[in-house]
Design an enzyme around this catalytic site. Structure first.
Site, short mmCIF file in Angstrom:
data_model
loop_
_atom_site.label_atom_id
_atom_site.label_comp_id
_atom_site.label_asym_id
_atom_site.label_seq_id
_atom_site.Cartn_x
_atom_site.Cartn_y
_atom_site.Cartn_z
N PRO A 127 0.81 -1.21 0.00
CA PRO A 127 0.00 0.00 0.00
C PRO A 127 0.85 1.27 0.00
CG PRO A 127 -0.34 -1.31 2.00
CD PRO A 127 0.71 -1.98 1.21
N GLU A 128 0.67 2.05 -1.01
CA GLU A 128 1.20 3.41 -1.00
C GLU A 128 0.03 4.35 -0.78
OE1 GLU A 128 3.96 4.37 -4.14
OE2 GLU A 128 4.49 2.27 -4.43
N HIS B 223 -2.83 -14.71 9.81
CA HIS B 223 -2.15 -13.45 10.09
C HIS B 223 -3.12 -12.31 10.39
CE1 HIS B 223 1.42 -15.55 8.79
NE2 HIS B 223 0.89 -15.75 7.60
N ARG C 77 3.76 -10.06 7.10
CA ARG C 77 5.16 -9.71 7.40
C ARG C 77 5.30 -8.89 8.67
NH1 ARG C 77 7.85 -7.71 1.86
NH2 ARG C 77 9.73 -7.74 3.12
N LYS D 170 20.21 18.74 -1.90
CA LYS D 170 20.22 17.27 -1.79
C LYS D 170 21.01 16.68 -2.94
CE LYS D 170 17.41 16.95 1.73
NZ LYS D 170 18.01 16.58 3.02
#
Length: 279
Positions: free
Chosen positions: A2-3, A93, A112, A155
DNA sequence: CAAGAATCCTGTCAGC
DNA sequence: TGCTGACAGGATTCTT
Protein backbone atom coordinates in the site's frame (compact mmCIF):
# COMPACT_ATOMS: atom_id res chain seq x y z
CA UNK A 1 2.19 -2.78 -0.97
CA UNK A 2 0.00 0.00 0.00
CA UNK A 3 1.20 3.41 -1.00
CA UNK A 4 -0.78 6.60 -0.60
CA UNK A 5 -3.58 5.78 -3.07
CA UNK A 6 -4.14 2.31 -1.60
CA UNK A 7 -4.15 3.72 1.91
CA UNK A 8 -6.64 6.37 0.85
CA UNK A 9 -8.86 3.67 -0.66
CA UNK A 10 -8.66 1.52 2.46
CA UNK A 11 -9.47 4.52 4.64
CA UNK A 12 -12.55 5.31 2.57
CA UNK A 13 -13.68 1.71 2.86
CA UNK A 14 -13.19 1.74 6.62
CA UNK A 15 -15.07 5.01 6.88
CA UNK A 16 -18.02 3.60 4.95
CA UNK A 17 -18.23 0.60 7.25
CA UNK A 18 -17.17 1.99 10.62
CA UNK A 19 -18.05 5.66 10.94
CA UNK A 20 -20.72 6.09 13.58
CA UNK A 21 -20.46 2.50 14.76
CA UNK A 22 -19.55 1.27 18.23
CA UNK A 23 -16.76 -1.26 18.66
CA UNK A 24 -18.56 -4.01 20.54
CA UNK A 25 -15.58 -6.28 20.90
CA UNK A 26 -11.88 -6.34 20.14
CA UNK A 27 -9.73 -9.41 19.72
CA UNK A 28 -5.98 -8.95 20.01
CA UNK A 29 -4.16 -11.91 18.50
CA UNK A 30 -0.62 -11.09 19.51
CA UNK A 31 1.04 -8.44 21.67
CA UNK A 32 3.12 -6.89 18.93
CA UNK A 33 3.33 -6.09 15.25
CA UNK A 34 6.29 -4.02 14.21
CA UNK A 35 6.24 -2.52 17.69
CA UNK A 36 4.44 -3.58 20.86
CA UNK A 37 0.74 -2.77 20.73
CA UNK A 38 -0.37 -0.05 23.13
CA UNK A 39 -1.15 -1.04 26.70
CA UNK A 40 -4.72 -2.22 27.12
CA UNK A 41 -5.58 -1.76 23.46
CA UNK A 42 -8.57 -4.06 23.55
CA UNK A 43 -10.13 -2.36 26.57
CA UNK A 44 -9.49 1.08 25.20
CA UNK A 45 -11.25 0.21 21.94
CA UNK A 46 -14.15 -1.79 23.32
CA UNK A 47 -17.28 0.32 23.71
CA UNK A 48 -15.88 3.30 21.84
CA UNK A 49 -17.78 4.93 19.01
CA UNK A 50 -15.93 5.69 15.78
CA UNK A 51 -16.42 9.35 14.97
CA UNK A 52 -14.27 9.90 11.90
CA UNK A 53 -11.30 9.06 9.72
CA UNK A 54 -8.40 10.84 8.16
CA UNK A 55 -5.28 9.90 6.21
CA UNK A 56 -1.83 11.37 6.70
CA UNK A 57 0.79 10.09 4.26
CA UNK A 58 0.45 6.30 4.45
CA UNK A 59 -1.15 6.38 7.88
CA UNK A 60 -4.83 6.01 8.70
CA UNK A 61 -6.25 7.70 11.80
CA UNK A 62 -9.51 6.38 13.19
CA UNK A 63 -10.94 8.86 15.66
CA UNK A 64 -12.87 7.56 18.67
CA UNK A 65 -15.29 9.35 20.96
CA UNK A 66 -13.02 8.91 23.95
CA UNK A 67 -10.40 11.39 22.87
CA UNK A 68 -8.09 8.83 21.35
CA UNK A 69 -7.40 7.90 17.73
CA UNK A 70 -6.25 4.54 16.43
CA UNK A 71 -3.19 5.02 14.22
CA UNK A 72 -2.93 2.36 11.52
CA UNK A 73 0.01 1.67 9.23
CA UNK A 74 -0.21 -1.23 6.79
CA UNK A 75 3.52 -1.65 6.30
CA UNK A 76 4.45 -3.78 3.31
CA UNK A 77 1.93 -6.58 3.44
CA UNK A 78 -0.88 -5.20 5.58
CA UNK A 79 -4.51 -5.13 4.55
CA UNK A 80 -7.85 -4.63 6.19
CA UNK A 81 -10.40 -7.38 5.97
CA UNK A 82 -14.12 -6.78 6.31
CA UNK A 83 -16.46 -9.69 6.84
CA UNK A 84 -19.69 -10.43 8.67
CA UNK A 85 -19.15 -11.41 12.30
CA UNK A 86 -21.02 -14.62 11.49
CA UNK A 87 -17.98 -16.01 9.70
CA UNK A 88 -15.73 -14.91 12.47
CA UNK A 89 -12.99 -17.47 11.96
CA UNK A 90 -9.83 -15.35 11.72
CA UNK A 91 -7.87 -15.69 8.50
CA UNK A 92 -4.14 -16.33 8.57
CA UNK A 93 -2.15 -13.45 10.09
CA UNK A 94 -5.24 -11.60 11.26
CA UNK A 95 -3.60 -10.03 14.29
CA UNK A 96 -6.36 -7.69 15.47
CA UNK A 97 -10.11 -7.94 14.88
CA UNK A 98 -12.81 -5.43 15.77
CA UNK A 99 -16.48 -6.35 15.90
CA UNK A 100 -18.97 -3.57 15.30
CA UNK A 101 -22.34 -3.16 16.98
CA UNK A 102 -24.03 -3.84 13.64
CA UNK A 103 -22.44 -7.20 13.05
CA UNK A 104 -19.27 -6.63 11.05
CA UNK A 105 -15.74 -7.71 11.74
CA UNK A 106 -12.81 -5.57 10.69
CA UNK A 107 -9.52 -7.42 10.69
CA UNK A 108 -5.95 -6.16 10.48
CA UNK A 109 -4.10 -8.76 8.42
CA UNK A 110 -0.35 -8.48 7.99
CA UNK A 111 1.84 -11.53 7.25
CA UNK A 112 5.16 -9.71 7.40
CA UNK A 113 4.18 -7.64 10.40
CA UNK A 114 5.91 -4.49 9.18
CA UNK A 115 2.66 -2.71 9.93
CA UNK A 116 1.78 -1.04 13.20
CA UNK A 117 -1.10 0.07 15.38
CA UNK A 118 -0.99 2.69 18.09
CA UNK A 119 -3.26 4.99 20.03
CA UNK A 120 -2.70 8.73 20.05
CA UNK A 121 -4.55 11.66 21.64
CA UNK A 122 -7.02 12.94 19.03
CA UNK A 123 -6.20 16.58 19.69
CA UNK A 124 -2.52 15.96 19.03
CA UNK A 125 -2.45 13.34 16.31
CA UNK A 126 0.29 15.01 14.34
CA UNK A 127 2.56 15.11 17.36
CA UNK A 128 2.83 11.31 17.30
CA UNK A 129 6.43 10.25 16.75
CA UNK A 130 5.55 8.54 13.47
CA UNK A 131 3.79 11.61 12.08
CA UNK A 132 5.82 14.46 13.54
CA UNK A 133 8.60 14.41 10.96
CA UNK A 134 6.54 13.87 7.83
CA UNK A 135 6.85 16.21 4.88
CA UNK A 136 3.99 17.80 2.95
CA UNK A 137 1.10 15.86 1.46
CA UNK A 138 1.78 15.53 -2.27
CA UNK A 139 -1.87 16.10 -3.08
CA UNK A 140 -2.11 19.18 -0.89
CA UNK A 141 -2.49 22.61 -2.44
CA UNK A 142 0.69 23.78 -0.78
CA UNK A 143 2.71 21.15 -2.63
CA UNK A 144 3.82 22.97 -5.76
CA UNK A 145 6.97 23.41 -7.81
CA UNK A 146 8.48 25.98 -5.50
CA UNK A 147 7.92 23.83 -2.42
CA UNK A 148 9.40 20.81 -4.17
CA UNK A 149 12.43 22.78 -5.29
CA UNK A 150 12.88 24.05 -1.78
CA UNK A 151 12.92 20.60 -0.15
CA UNK A 152 15.27 19.25 -2.82
CA UNK A 153 17.71 22.13 -2.60
CA UNK A 154 21.13 20.97 -1.52
CA UNK A 155 20.22 17.27 -1.79
CA UNK A 156 22.95 15.45 -3.66
CA UNK A 157 21.14 12.12 -3.42
CA UNK A 158 19.32 10.77 -6.50
CA UNK A 159 15.84 12.17 -7.05
CA UNK A 160 14.48 8.64 -6.65
CA UNK A 161 15.79 8.38 -3.10
CA UNK A 162 14.69 11.90 -2.26
CA UNK A 163 11.10 11.25 -3.30
CA UNK A 164 11.02 8.10 -1.17
CA UNK A 165 12.19 10.11 1.85
CA UNK A 166 8.99 10.68 3.82
CA UNK A 167 10.51 13.75 5.50
CA UNK A 168 10.65 15.55 2.16
CA UNK A 169 7.34 14.43 0.65
CA UNK A 170 5.01 12.14 2.58
CA UNK A 171 3.18 9.20 1.05
CA UNK A 172 5.10 8.23 -2.08
CA UNK A 173 6.44 4.71 -2.41
CA UNK A 174 8.54 2.87 -4.94
CA UNK A 175 5.86 2.29 -7.56
CA UNK A 176 4.44 5.79 -7.78
CA UNK A 177 7.86 7.40 -7.69
CA UNK A 178 8.86 5.34 -10.71
CA UNK A 179 5.66 6.21 -12.52
CA UNK A 180 5.81 9.91 -11.70
CA UNK A 181 9.42 10.21 -12.82
CA UNK A 182 8.52 8.54 -16.10
CA UNK A 183 5.70 10.97 -16.73
CA UNK A 184 7.92 13.91 -15.90
CA UNK A 185 10.69 12.51 -18.14
CA UNK A 186 13.18 12.70 -15.30
CA UNK A 187 15.78 10.00 -14.72
CA UNK A 188 15.66 8.38 -11.26
CA UNK A 189 19.45 8.73 -11.25
CA UNK A 190 19.42 12.51 -11.58
CA UNK A 191 20.69 14.46 -8.59
CA UNK A 192 17.79 15.74 -6.52
CA UNK A 193 19.01 19.32 -6.35
CA UNK A 194 19.08 19.49 -10.15
CA UNK A 195 15.33 18.99 -10.20
CA UNK A 196 14.22 22.58 -10.11
CA UNK A 197 12.72 25.07 -12.49
CA UNK A 198 11.07 23.42 -15.48
CA UNK A 199 11.78 19.91 -14.18
CA UNK A 200 10.15 20.59 -10.83
CA UNK A 201 7.29 22.20 -12.69
CA UNK A 202 6.80 18.95 -14.61
CA UNK A 203 7.34 16.64 -11.68
CA UNK A 204 4.71 18.11 -9.37
CA UNK A 205 1.76 17.61 -11.72
CA UNK A 206 3.14 14.19 -12.67
CA UNK A 207 3.11 13.14 -9.00
CA UNK A 208 -0.37 14.51 -8.45
CA UNK A 209 -1.65 12.82 -11.61
CA UNK A 210 -0.36 9.33 -10.83
CA UNK A 211 -1.75 9.51 -7.30
CA UNK A 212 -5.09 10.96 -8.32
CA UNK A 213 -5.59 8.44 -11.09
CA UNK A 214 -4.73 5.55 -8.79
CA UNK A 215 -7.15 6.77 -6.14
CA UNK A 216 -9.79 7.09 -8.82
CA UNK A 217 -9.11 3.51 -9.86
CA UNK A 218 -9.88 2.49 -6.31
CA UNK A 219 -6.34 1.83 -5.23
CA UNK A 220 -4.13 -0.46 -7.21
CA UNK A 221 -0.98 -2.53 -7.30
CA UNK A 222 -0.26 -5.32 -4.87
CA UNK A 223 -1.11 -8.79 -5.99
CA UNK A 224 -2.82 -9.74 -2.76
CA UNK A 225 -4.41 -6.39 -2.17
CA UNK A 226 -7.87 -6.70 -0.74
CA UNK A 227 -10.28 -3.81 -0.62
CA UNK A 228 -11.88 -2.99 2.71
CA UNK A 229 -15.16 -4.37 1.44
CA UNK A 230 -13.47 -7.74 1.12
CA UNK A 231 -13.05 -7.73 -2.64
CA UNK A 232 -9.78 -8.40 -4.37
CA UNK A 233 -8.29 -5.24 -5.76
CA UNK A 234 -6.70 -3.91 -8.83
CA UNK A 235 -3.70 -6.14 -9.42
CA UNK A 236 -4.18 -5.75 -13.17
CA UNK A 237 -3.35 -2.06 -13.05
CA UNK A 238 -1.23 -1.11 -16.03
CA UNK A 239 2.04 0.42 -14.92
CA UNK A 240 4.02 2.20 -17.60
CA UNK A 241 7.44 1.39 -16.19
CA UNK A 242 7.16 -0.36 -12.82
CA UNK A 243 7.85 -4.07 -13.15
CA UNK A 244 8.35 -3.79 -16.92
CA UNK A 245 12.09 -4.37 -17.20
CA UNK A 246 13.05 -5.32 -20.73
CA UNK A 247 9.64 -4.50 -22.14
CA UNK A 248 9.03 -1.83 -24.74
CA UNK A 249 8.54 1.74 -23.60
CA UNK A 250 5.02 2.75 -24.57
CA UNK A 251 6.09 6.25 -25.50
CA UNK A 252 9.05 5.23 -27.70
CA UNK A 253 9.26 3.89 -31.25
CA UNK A 254 10.99 0.71 -30.10
CA UNK A 255 14.43 -0.66 -30.96
CA UNK A 256 16.93 0.32 -32.02
CA UNK A 257 15.97 3.86 -31.02
CA UNK A 258 14.89 2.76 -27.53
CA UNK A 259 16.20 -0.37 -25.79
CA UNK A 260 13.11 -0.59 -23.59
CA UNK A 261 12.49 -0.24 -19.88
CA UNK A 262 15.60 -0.53 -17.72
CA UNK A 263 15.97 -1.52 -14.09
CA UNK A 264 18.62 -0.34 -11.68
CA UNK A 265 18.86 -0.75 -7.92
CA UNK A 266 18.90 2.40 -5.83
CA UNK A 267 18.89 2.39 -2.03
CA UNK A 268 18.20 -1.31 -2.28
CA UNK A 269 15.03 -0.92 -4.34
CA UNK A 270 14.35 -1.43 -7.98
CA UNK A 271 14.01 1.67 -10.15
CA UNK A 272 12.32 1.22 -13.51
CA UNK A 273 12.69 3.84 -16.20
CA UNK A 274 13.07 4.57 -19.89
CA UNK A 275 16.71 5.53 -20.52
CA UNK A 276 15.80 7.28 -23.76
CA UNK A 277 13.06 9.57 -22.47
CA UNK A 278 14.09 10.12 -18.88
CA UNK A 279 17.04 12.43 -18.38
C1' DC B 1 24.82 15.56 8.92
C1' DA B 2 23.99 12.94 4.95
C1' DA B 3 23.77 8.74 2.47
C1' DG B 4 23.74 3.90 2.03
C1' DA B 5 23.27 -0.69 4.14
C1' DA B 6 21.16 -3.76 7.19
C1' DT B 7 17.09 -5.06 9.33
C1' DC B 8 12.43 -6.72 10.81
C1' DC B 9 9.09 -11.08 8.69
C1' DT B 10 6.55 -14.15 5.54
C1' DG B 11 4.76 -15.27 0.98
C1' DT B 12 5.49 -15.84 -3.82
C1' DC B 13 7.73 -16.92 -7.82
C1' DA B 14 11.52 -18.23 -10.98
C1' DG B 15 14.78 -21.56 -11.91
C1' DC B 16 16.91 -25.89 -11.46
C1' DT C 1 6.61 -31.99 -8.22
C1' DG C 2 9.88 -30.18 -4.88
C1' DC C 3 13.47 -27.56 -3.21
C1' DT C 4 16.28 -23.21 -2.94
C1' DG C 5 17.18 -18.62 -3.30
C1' DA C 6 15.96 -14.08 -4.74
C1' DC C 7 12.80 -10.63 -4.14
C1' DA C 8 8.73 -7.74 -2.58
C1' DG C 9 5.08 -1.96 -2.35
C1' DG C 10 8.10 0.47 4.19
C1' DA C 11 10.56 2.85 7.40
C1' DT C 12 13.63 2.65 11.34
C1' DT C 13 18.24 1.95 12.99
C1' DC C 14 22.94 1.25 12.38
C1' DT C 15 27.43 2.29 9.74
C1' DT C 16 30.37 4.76 7.13
Amino acid sequence: MPELPEVETVMRGLRARLEGRVIARARIGRPDLRWPLPEGLGQRLTGARVTGFRRRAKYILMRLDRGESLLIHLGMSGRMLIAPVSDAEPVAHEHVSLHTDDGWRVGFVDPRRFGSLDLVASDAEDAHRLLAGLGPEPLGEAFDASMLSAVLAGKRTPIKAALLDQRLVAGLGNIYVCEALFRARISPLRRADSVAGARAARLVPAIKAVLTEAIAAGGSSLRDYVQPDGELGYFQHAWRVYGREGKACEACPGPPACPGIARVVQSGRGSFYCPRLQR
